[in-house]
Design an enzyme around this catalytic site. Structure first.
Site, PDB file in Angstrom:
ATOM      1  N   ASP A  24       0.994  -1.164  -0.079  1.00  0.00           N
ATOM      2  CA  ASP A  24      -0.001   0.143  -0.084  1.00  0.00           C
ATOM      3  C   ASP A  24       1.108   1.195  -0.194  1.00  0.00           C
ATOM      4  OD1 ASP A  24      -2.261   1.392  -0.233  1.00  0.00           O
ATOM      5  OD2 ASP A  24      -2.772   1.428   2.244  1.00  0.00           O
ATOM      6  N   TYR A  71       1.305   5.776  -0.606  1.00  0.00           N
ATOM      7  CA  TYR A  71       0.895   6.735   0.064  1.00  0.00           C
ATOM      8  C   TYR A  71       0.958   8.084  -0.805  1.00  0.00           C
ATOM      9  CZ  TYR A  71       0.799   9.586   4.595  1.00  0.00           C
ATOM     10  OH  TYR A  71       0.311  10.300   5.806  1.00  0.00           O
ATOM     11  N   HIS A  88      -3.273  14.019   0.980  1.00  0.00           N
ATOM     12  CA  HIS A  88      -3.921  13.118   2.175  1.00  0.00           C
ATOM     13  C   HIS A  88      -2.720  13.161   3.046  1.00  0.00           C
ATOM     14  CE1 HIS A  88      -5.019   9.721   4.228  1.00  0.00           C
ATOM     15  NE2 HIS A  88      -3.915   9.093   3.940  1.00  0.00           N
ATOM     16  N   GLU A 104     -10.588   3.967   3.765  1.00  0.00           N
ATOM     17  CA  GLU A 104      -9.754   5.043   2.672  1.00  0.00           C
ATOM     18  C   GLU A 104      -9.931   4.470   1.497  1.00  0.00           C
ATOM     19  OE1 GLU A 104      -5.528   6.034   5.337  1.00  0.00           O
ATOM     20  OE2 GLU A 104      -5.493   4.091   4.086  1.00  0.00           O
ATOM     21  N   GLU A 160      -9.200   4.246  -2.048  1.00  0.00           N
ATOM     22  CA  GLU A 160      -7.690   4.076  -2.943  1.00  0.00           C
ATOM     23  C   GLU A 160      -7.892   3.395  -4.400  1.00  0.00           C
ATOM     24  OE1 GLU A 160      -4.508   2.230  -0.722  1.00  0.00           O
ATOM     25  OE2 GLU A 160      -5.183   3.108   0.889  1.00  0.00           O
ATOM     26  N   ASP A 168      -9.212   0.454   2.066  1.00  0.00           N
ATOM     27  CA  ASP A 168      -8.040   0.264   3.215  1.00  0.00           C
ATOM     28  C   ASP A 168      -8.595   0.593   4.683  1.00  0.00           C
ATOM     29  OD1 ASP A 168      -5.791  -0.414   4.463  1.00  0.00           O
ATOM     30  OD2 ASP A 168      -4.802   1.253   4.038  1.00  0.00           O
ATOM     31  N   ARG A 196      -7.893   4.466  13.493  1.00  0.00           N
ATOM     32  CA  ARG A 196      -7.062   5.457  13.621  1.00  0.00           C
ATOM     33  C   ARG A 196      -6.267   5.597  14.902  1.00  0.00           C
ATOM     34  NH1 ARG A 196      -5.795   6.300   8.460  1.00  0.00           N
ATOM     35  NH2 ARG A 196      -7.741   6.982   7.263  1.00  0.00           N
ATOM     36  N   GLN A 251      -3.558   2.984  15.035  1.00  0.00           N
ATOM     37  CA  GLN A 251      -2.686   3.384  14.211  1.00  0.00           C
ATOM     38  C   GLN A 251      -1.720   4.579  14.906  1.00  0.00           C
ATOM     39  OE1 GLN A 251      -4.165   5.078  10.494  1.00  0.00           O
ATOM     40  NE2 GLN A 251      -2.056   5.561   9.597  1.00  0.00           N
ATOM     41  N   LYS A 311      -4.498  -1.614  10.061  1.00  0.00           N
ATOM     42  CA  LYS A 311      -4.781  -1.876   8.610  1.00  0.00           C
ATOM     43  C   LYS A 311      -4.889  -3.494   8.395  1.00  0.00           C
ATOM     44  CE  LYS A 311      -3.356   2.675   7.205  1.00  0.00           C
ATOM     45  NZ  LYS A 311      -4.412   3.362   6.770  1.00  0.00           N
ATOM     46  N   THR A 338      -9.192  -5.582   3.861  1.00  0.00           N
ATOM     47  CA  THR A 338      -9.048  -4.477   3.182  1.00  0.00           C
ATOM     48  C   THR A 338     -10.076  -4.934   1.979  1.00  0.00           C
ATOM     49  OG1 THR A 338      -6.725  -4.157   3.261  1.00  0.00           O
ATOM     50  CG2 THR A 338      -7.436  -3.512   1.329  1.00  0.00           C
ATOM     51  N   GLU A 350      -9.504  12.804   7.719  1.00  0.00           N
ATOM     52  CA  GLU A 350      -9.443  14.233   7.004  1.00  0.00           C
ATOM     53  C   GLU A 350     -10.474  14.891   6.945  1.00  0.00           C
ATOM     54  OE1 GLU A 350      -6.808  14.141   3.215  1.00  0.00           O
ATOM     55  OE2 GLU A 350      -7.160  12.163   3.483  1.00  0.00           O
TER      56      GLU A 350
HETATM   57 CA    CA Z   1      -4.035   3.131   3.051  1.00  0.00          CA
END
Ligand code: CA
Length: 435
Positions: free
Chosen positions: A138, A140, A145, A210, A212, A244, A248, A251, A264, A268, A385
């Protein structure tokens, strides 16, 4: 780089009526690959190609002799129960299959349509993972972001100095990649609250998605043999949508110094259909336009071709539907809409970087872009976000509020490409309900 050809002709029509509707994700110009079986059955999965609201069953096509013009090896790969063999044969073979199927599905007054029993209604099937995925990485790759999230975790130092040189990534967990419509169990983990000295082990209170875009590896590379940037796309079979899921609070406590792990790896979700690079040819665009203050990418991550056409103009959306909303018959709420063309790094750069130390990629490996966020409010690809780490609440049409995901919330990802002179194509949906 794959150019447009007769399979992209906007005037093509299919004898599958629903494929000719203007808003379908799956017109005859798309022809994405997936793997399915009848709902609630234990039948061996088949490879299929989406056409309107139907699936062209490639196994049944093989049995009916409709693929006989293709080399025998290719016919055998089409009759497999996943796409790994076909992926390993490379994009020229995938293109040969596409051209053949485009011809087979075309409406033509001279020839009667092929047998209808090779079509399965999409509503009657269960989708499976399209490939056996041995590795998942994965990235970034959205600088928006990375900056937004960096600011939340490190207000004085949002973007780390390596970001504009290195397509940052971590090794994800392939075993917990699940097909669309798999329910997601809220994970437990170590959570360290600021007001207490030690962490506690409990269910995450900050469950997030997320948005993606993922890409599947076709032909792999040998260990010790990096892939040069202008050959990178020969190794990409196609693209899909990826959610994903992220915890948080877990994390925030675990991510330093080695990056995300259990925050994570609990799940997924990927969308069922892989849209090939050939189908996406009309929707290519320049890579991210770096400002004068930005360093140029190092030479091995840069090429004229990549600068001019390494990007993909794909609109991506996230929608949320709560239990109350579904009970009231309300449409899902659109939380954000962004574009994959705003990524700082292209898929070719990510793949080139991945193999630049000689690391080998295998057919069916999945690489994902990282959260697709744009510069503007309304184009942020995760709740972290959107809600500024839970401080700015989102109100749903039922007047429920959300900082992060609640029980029964369904997250739906959508993606599509539109361009004047071409027929719109889409990715279908990537869905998951939180339990
Ligand atoms: Ca991700």
């Amino acid at each position: 780089m794959i150019l447009t050809n007769p399979t992209h002709n906007p005037n093509l029509r299919s004898w599958v009526e629903s494929a000719n509707q203007p808003n379908t994700d799956f017109p005859i110009q798309n022809l994405p690959f997936g793997v399915f079986r009848p709902q609630r059955s234990a039948q061996t999965p088949h490879i299929g190609v989406a056409i309107g609201d139907q699936i062209l069953d490639l196994y049944l096509c093989c049995k009916a002799g409709l693929l006989q013009e293709l080399p025998e090896q290719v016919q055998l790969a089409c009759a497999e129960s996943n796409l790994n063999q076909l992926m390993a044969m490379g994009n020229e073979v995938a293109s040969m299959v596409r051209h053949h199927l485009s011809h087979l599905l075309q409406w033509d007054e001279q020839s009667p349509p092929a047998a209808p029993e090779i079509l399965i209604p999409m509503s009657n099937v269960e989708f499976l993972l399209p490939a056996s995925i041995s590795d998942y990485t994965d990235f970034y790759a959205s600088i928006f972001h990375a900056t937004n999230v960096g600011r939340l975790f490190r207000p004085d130092n949002p973007l780390l100095p390596n970001y504009k040189y290195v397509p940052i990534a971590y090794h994800g967990r392939a075993s917990s990649i699940v097909p669309s419509d798999t329910t997601i169990k809220r994970p437990k983990g170590q959570i360290k609250k600021p007001e207490v000295p030690a962490p506690i082990f409990e269910p995450t209170q900050m469950l997030d998605y997320e948005l993606e875009v993922g890409f599947f590896i076709g032909v792999g590379n040998e260990l010790g043999h990096p892939i040069p940037i202008d050959h990178a796309e020969e190794h990409i079979f196609g693209l899909c949508l990826v959610n994903d899921w992220s915890a948080r609070d877990i994390q925030a406590w675990e991510y330093q110094p080695l990056g995300p792990f259990l925050a994570k790896s609990f799940a997924t979700t990927i969308s069922p259909w892989i849209v090939t690079l050939e189908a996406l040819a009309p929707f290519r665009c320049p890579s991210f336009k770096r400002t004068q203050d930005d360093p140029l990418p190092l030479p091995h991550l840069s090429s004229t071709l990549n600068t001019e056409a390494g990007g993909f103009d794909i609109v991506v959306e996230v929608l949320l539907s709560s239990i109350q909303m579904r009970a009231a018959g309300m449409e899902p709420l659109c939380l954000s809409r962004g574009s994959f063309k705003q990524m700082y790094w292209t898929p070719a750069q990510m793949l080139t970087h991945h193999t630049s130390n000689g690391c080998n990629l295998c057919p069916g490996d999945l690489l994902a872009s990282g959260t697709v966020s744009g510069a503007e409010q309304g184009s942020f690809g995760c709740l972290l976000e959107i809600t500024q780490r839970g401080t700015q609440l989102v109100e749903l049409p039922t007047h429920e509020i959300r900082s992060f995901l609640c029980e029964g919330d369904e997250i739906i990802l959508r993606g599509y490409c539109e361009k004047a002179g071409y027929v719109r194509i889409g990715f279908g949906e990537c869905r998951g309900v939180v339990l």
